[in-house]
Design a protein around this motif. Structure first.
Motif, PDB file in Angstrom:
ATOM      1  N   PRO A 125       0.807  -1.227   0.000  1.00 10.85           N
ATOM      2  CA  PRO A 125       0.000   0.000   0.000  1.00 10.85           C
ATOM      3  C   PRO A 125       0.839   1.274   0.000  1.00 10.85           C
ATOM      4  CG  PRO A 125      -0.869  -1.575   1.584  1.00 10.85           C
ATOM      5  CD  PRO A 125       0.462  -2.105   1.136  1.00 10.85           C
ATOM      6  N   LEU A 126       2.065   1.206   0.543  1.00  4.03           N
ATOM      7  CA  LEU A 126       2.910   2.408   0.592  1.00  4.03           C
ATOM      8  C   LEU A 126       3.254   2.903  -0.803  1.00  4.03           C
ATOM      9  CD1 LEU A 126       3.086   1.532   3.554  1.00  4.03           C
ATOM     10  CD2 LEU A 126       5.521   2.088   3.509  1.00  4.03           C
ATOM     11  N   GLN A 127       3.435   1.979  -1.731  1.00  2.00           N
ATOM     12  CA  GLN A 127       3.751   2.373  -3.103  1.00  2.00           C
ATOM     13  C   GLN A 127       2.588   3.148  -3.713  1.00  2.00           C
ATOM     14  OE1 GLN A 127       6.731   1.970  -4.018  1.00  2.00           O
ATOM     15  NE2 GLN A 127       6.684   2.600  -6.161  1.00  2.00           N
ATOM     16  N   ILE A 128       1.379   2.764  -3.374  1.00  2.00           N
ATOM     17  CA  ILE A 128       0.192   3.482  -3.843  1.00  2.00           C
ATOM     18  C   ILE A 128       0.098   4.851  -3.166  1.00  2.00           C
ATOM     19  CG2 ILE A 128      -2.338   3.449  -3.809  1.00  2.00           C
ATOM     20  CD1 ILE A 128      -2.156   0.406  -4.143  1.00  2.00           C
ATOM     21  N   ILE A 129       0.345   4.879  -1.866  1.00  2.00           N
ATOM     22  CA  ILE A 129       0.284   6.134  -1.114  1.00  2.00           C
ATOM     23  C   ILE A 129       1.257   7.157  -1.685  1.00  2.00           C
ATOM     24  CG2 ILE A 129       0.829   7.180   1.128  1.00  2.00           C
ATOM     25  CD1 ILE A 129      -0.194   4.555   2.405  1.00  2.00           C
ATOM     26  N   HIS A 130       2.458   6.718  -2.037  1.00  4.98           N
ATOM     27  CA  HIS A 130       3.507   7.639  -2.480  1.00  4.98           C
ATOM     28  C   HIS A 130       3.227   8.252  -3.849  1.00  4.98           C
ATOM     29  CE1 HIS A 130       6.664   5.567   0.329  1.00  4.98           C
ATOM     30  NE2 HIS A 130       5.796   6.306   0.980  1.00  4.98           N
ATOM     31  N   HIS A 131       2.427   7.571  -4.682  1.00  5.10           N
ATOM     32  CA  HIS A 131       2.265   8.020  -6.065  1.00  5.10           C
ATOM     33  C   HIS A 131       0.877   8.565  -6.402  1.00  5.10           C
ATOM     34  CE1 HIS A 131       6.172   6.837  -7.623  1.00  5.10           C
ATOM     35  NE2 HIS A 131       6.060   5.675  -7.004  1.00  5.10           N
ATOM     36  N   LEU A 132      -0.063   8.512  -5.462  1.00  3.97           N
ATOM     37  CA  LEU A 132      -1.436   8.914  -5.776  1.00  3.97           C
ATOM     38  C   LEU A 132      -1.951   9.952  -4.791  1.00  3.97           C
ATOM     39  CD1 LEU A 132      -3.120   5.501  -6.628  1.00  3.97           C
ATOM     40  CD2 LEU A 132      -2.710   7.374  -8.225  1.00  3.97           C
ATOM     41  N   THR A 202       8.901  11.887   0.575  1.00  9.23           N
ATOM     42  CA  THR A 202       8.914  10.738   1.485  1.00  9.23           C
ATOM     43  C   THR A 202       9.308  11.186   2.882  1.00  9.23           C
ATOM     44  OG1 THR A 202       9.547   9.300  -0.336  1.00  9.23           O
ATOM     45  CG2 THR A 202       9.828   8.443   1.890  1.00  9.23           C
ATOM     46  N   ARG A 203       8.424  10.894   3.842  1.00  5.22           N
ATOM     47  CA  ARG A 203       8.744  11.195   5.229  1.00  5.22           C
ATOM     48  C   ARG A 203       9.298   9.932   5.886  1.00  5.22           C
ATOM     49  NH1 ARG A 203       3.097  14.311   6.782  1.00  5.22           N
ATOM     50  NH2 ARG A 203       2.900  15.475   4.825  1.00  5.22           N
ATOM     51  N   GLN A 204       9.186   9.886   7.187  1.00  2.00           N
ATOM     52  CA  GLN A 204       9.669   8.725   7.911  1.00  2.00           C
ATOM     53  C   GLN A 204       8.918   7.472   7.471  1.00  2.00           C
ATOM     54  OE1 GLN A 204      12.170   8.780  10.034  1.00  2.00           O
ATOM     55  NE2 GLN A 204      12.068   6.610  10.543  1.00  2.00           N
ATOM     56  N   VAL A 205       9.659   6.397   7.197  1.00  2.00           N
ATOM     57  CA  VAL A 205       9.044   5.133   6.797  1.00  2.00           C
ATOM     58  C   VAL A 205       9.186   4.080   7.893  1.00  2.00           C
ATOM     59  CG1 VAL A 205       9.060   3.266   5.095  1.00  2.00           C
ATOM     60  CG2 VAL A 205       9.447   5.627   4.356  1.00  2.00           C
ATOM     61  N   ALA A 335      -3.349  14.528   6.944  1.00  2.00           N
ATOM     62  CA  ALA A 335      -3.949  15.842   7.189  1.00  2.00           C
ATOM     63  C   ALA A 335      -3.471  16.457   8.500  1.00  2.00           C
ATOM     64  CB  ALA A 335      -5.468  15.719   7.204  1.00  2.00           C
ATOM     65  N   ASN A 336      -3.005  15.619   9.423  1.00  2.00           N
ATOM     66  CA  ASN A 336      -2.512  16.099  10.714  1.00  2.00           C
ATOM     67  C   ASN A 336      -0.988  16.132  10.785  1.00  2.00           C
ATOM     68  OD1 ASN A 336      -4.895  16.394  12.823  1.00  2.00           O
ATOM     69  ND2 ASN A 336      -5.395  14.658  11.519  1.00  2.00           N
ATOM     70  N   GLY A 337      -0.337  16.051   9.623  1.00  4.49           N
ATOM     71  CA  GLY A 337       1.112  16.175   9.574  1.00  4.49           C
ATOM     72  C   GLY A 337       1.882  14.950   9.997  1.00  4.49           C
ATOM     73  N   LEU A 338       1.217  13.794  10.061  1.00  7.66           N
ATOM     74  CA  LEU A 338       1.883  12.550  10.435  1.00  7.66           C
ATOM     75  C   LEU A 338       2.240  11.756   9.191  1.00  7.66           C
ATOM     76  CD1 LEU A 338      -0.504  11.553  13.366  1.00  7.66           C
ATOM     77  CD2 LEU A 338       1.750  12.631  13.552  1.00  7.66           C
ATOM     78  N   SER A 339       3.171  10.827   9.342  1.00  9.80           N
ATOM     79  CA  SER A 339       3.643  10.041   8.204  1.00  9.80           C
ATOM     80  C   SER A 339       2.579   9.055   7.737  1.00  9.80           C
ATOM     81  CB  SER A 339       4.912   9.280   8.582  1.00  9.80           C
ATOM     82  OG  SER A 339       5.232   8.326   7.588  1.00  9.80           O
ATOM     83  N   PRO A 340       2.105   9.155   6.488  1.00  7.31           N
ATOM     84  CA  PRO A 340       1.140   8.166   5.987  1.00  7.31           C
ATOM     85  C   PRO A 340       1.750   6.775   5.875  1.00  7.31           C
ATOM     86  CG  PRO A 340       1.837   9.639   4.215  1.00  7.31           C
ATOM     87  CD  PRO A 340       2.389  10.198   5.484  1.00  7.31           C
ATOM     88  N   SER A 341       3.050   6.714   5.615  1.00  9.05           N
ATOM     89  CA  SER A 341       3.714   5.409   5.499  1.00  9.05           C
ATOM     90  C   SER A 341       3.729   4.675   6.833  1.00  9.05           C
ATOM     91  CB  SER A 341       5.150   5.595   4.990  1.00  9.05           C
ATOM     92  OG  SER A 341       5.166   6.175   3.715  1.00  9.05           O
ATOM     93  N   VAL A 342       4.067   5.390   7.903  1.00  8.36           N
ATOM     94  CA  VAL A 342       4.057   4.788   9.236  1.00  8.36           C
ATOM     95  C   VAL A 342       2.636   4.385   9.619  1.00  8.36           C
ATOM     96  CG1 VAL A 342       4.402   5.267  11.696  1.00  8.36           C
ATOM     97  CG2 VAL A 342       6.132   5.959  10.031  1.00  8.36           C
TER      98      VAL A 342
END
Length: 400
Positions: A125-132, A202-205, A335-342
């Motif tokens: 899912p991270l690959q999708i998050i990063h590109h869409l 890319t933020r923290q992973v 939306a709250n400034g947190l890493s979507p990847s984490v």
């Protein structure tokens, strides 16, 4: 990969997403091959205790690698880690194929199975998050989960077909290992196709305690808690389905076949349109369906028609909840400034905890009070999720 401050696209090119999707089907099918392990290992003179240890080895590495996958992605990249997971899955299949020659290879296979599946499942899912862009994620999450469900569902009947034709479980696992190497090649192709696509900064992973603390104190913690309960519901209903069906003179195979077919068809058919729906309203509807289905299972005294209808309703409710809640958690975190990847990784970890953790609790409940009380507990979990998401939705209505 070029990082951009420009709005991300709403779709991925077919040349990039199709090989990625094919790899997902293959890896899921390889993981689904583990459903054949108990009967295979029994033919190899393994007792139930030894079989349990092989499966437990996979569970341990699944949970462990859920925590370490982000670290790997931080160092070698998301796609590099996923490709390594495909190779690990190929190794697992080869190890299982070697059991007639070296029985101890089954344990190595169990360990590698957990590594390959967990790293792929948590990082894909991270690959999708990063590109869409956020509004497009639900559509692609739904397609990806549909592909994985198709792979899981096809593994057992395909495996039985090969075993019946060849009288060899080893051949089935050899073919599965070869397919996993093909999936690794598909991932390499997908990585090259995605190399020039726009990518979010890319933020923290990797997972860190500070990130986890911030995440659990945010609004994204709610969908994470909900998927934990949702995983308990699915795990409990599927694990004890044979006992439920036997007690009501029904066929458990009807549940699994109907659930798989409905889930796959639903995910592929609604993937394009589902992204237009408000996530919270969609989640309310899904948990209404899930609660309704569990009530139908509980009230059914032996009707096959009601059994199939309850299964279809459950597939509609639960089948779309994972991708919906994942999108909700990731979008709220971002939306709250947190890493979507984490966030996505913690979400998946919560899912695995519920999936693997509930059978022990469910077994104790069933041993003391029977299958109906297991269903009551699952219904209670579904109603809690419904109340949680409904209260959140209605608190936000004035601002919509």
């Amino acid at each position: 990969m070029p990082e951009t401050a420009e709005p991300l696209p709403a779709r991925l090119p077919t040349a990039a997403f199709l090989p990625f999707l094919i790899a997902g089907v293959i890896i899921a099918a390889a993981y689904g091959s583990s459903f054949l392990l108990p009967e295979y290992l029994r033919t190899m003179a393994f007792d139930n205790t030894s079989i349990g240890r092989v499966i437990s080895a996979g569970m341990v590495t699944t949970l462990l690698c859920c925590c370490l996958a982000g670290w790997a992605a931080q160092h070698i990249g998301v796609m590099g880690s996923i490709t390594a997971a495909a190779v690990a899955m190929a190794g697992a299949m080869v190890a299982f194929a070697c059991v007639p020659l070296a029985p101890e290879a089954a344990y190595a296979g169990g360990l590698l199975l957990g590594v390959g599946w967990s790293v792929f499942y948590i990082l894909a899912p991270l690959q999708i998050i990063h590109h869409l862009q956020p509004s497009a994620r639900l559509q692609y999450f739904t397609i990806l989960s549909g592909a994985q469900m198709a792979g899981l569902g096809l593994a057992t009947p395909l495996g039985h077909l090969i075993v019946q034709a060849s009288a060899s479980y080893g051949l089935f696992y050899e073919l599965a290992g070869s397919a996993c190497l093909v999936s690794a090649l598909c991932l390499v192709i997908a990585q090259r196709a995605m190399a020039q696509l726009p990518k979010s900064a890319t933020r923290q992973v990797s997972l860190r305690l500070t990130d986890l603390k911030a995440l659990l104190g945010s609004q994204a913690a709610l969908p994470i808690a909900m998927i934990l309960l949702g995983a308990c519901i699915f795990s409990g209903l599927s694990t004890y389905q044979a006992s439920y069906a036997e007690g009501r003179q029904l066929r458990a195979d009807n549940f699994f076949i109907t659930f798989t077919l409905t889930s796959v068809l639903l995910r592929f058919s609604v993937a394009r349109s589902i992204g237009r729906l408000p996530l919270q309203r969609l989640a309310v509807g899904l948990f209404l369906f899930t609660s309704l289905s569990l009530g139908m299972f509980l009230l059914n005294r032996g009707s096959t028609s009601l059994y199939l209808l309850a299964t279809v309703v459950f597939a509609v409710g639960y089948g779309l909840s994972y991708s919906t809640l994942n999108s909700l958690a990731v979008n709220q975190a971002e939306a709250n400034g947190l890493s979507p990847s984490v966030t996505s990784q913690v979400f998946t970890l919560a899912y695995f905890i519920g999936l693997f953790g509930f059978p022990s609790l469910g077994g104790a409940i069933m041993g003391h009070w029977g299958i109906d009380w297991v269903l009551v507990c699952l219904l209670a979990a579904a109603l809690i999720n419904l109340l949680l998401i409904a209260s959140t939705h209605y608190r936000r209505l004035p601002s919509i």
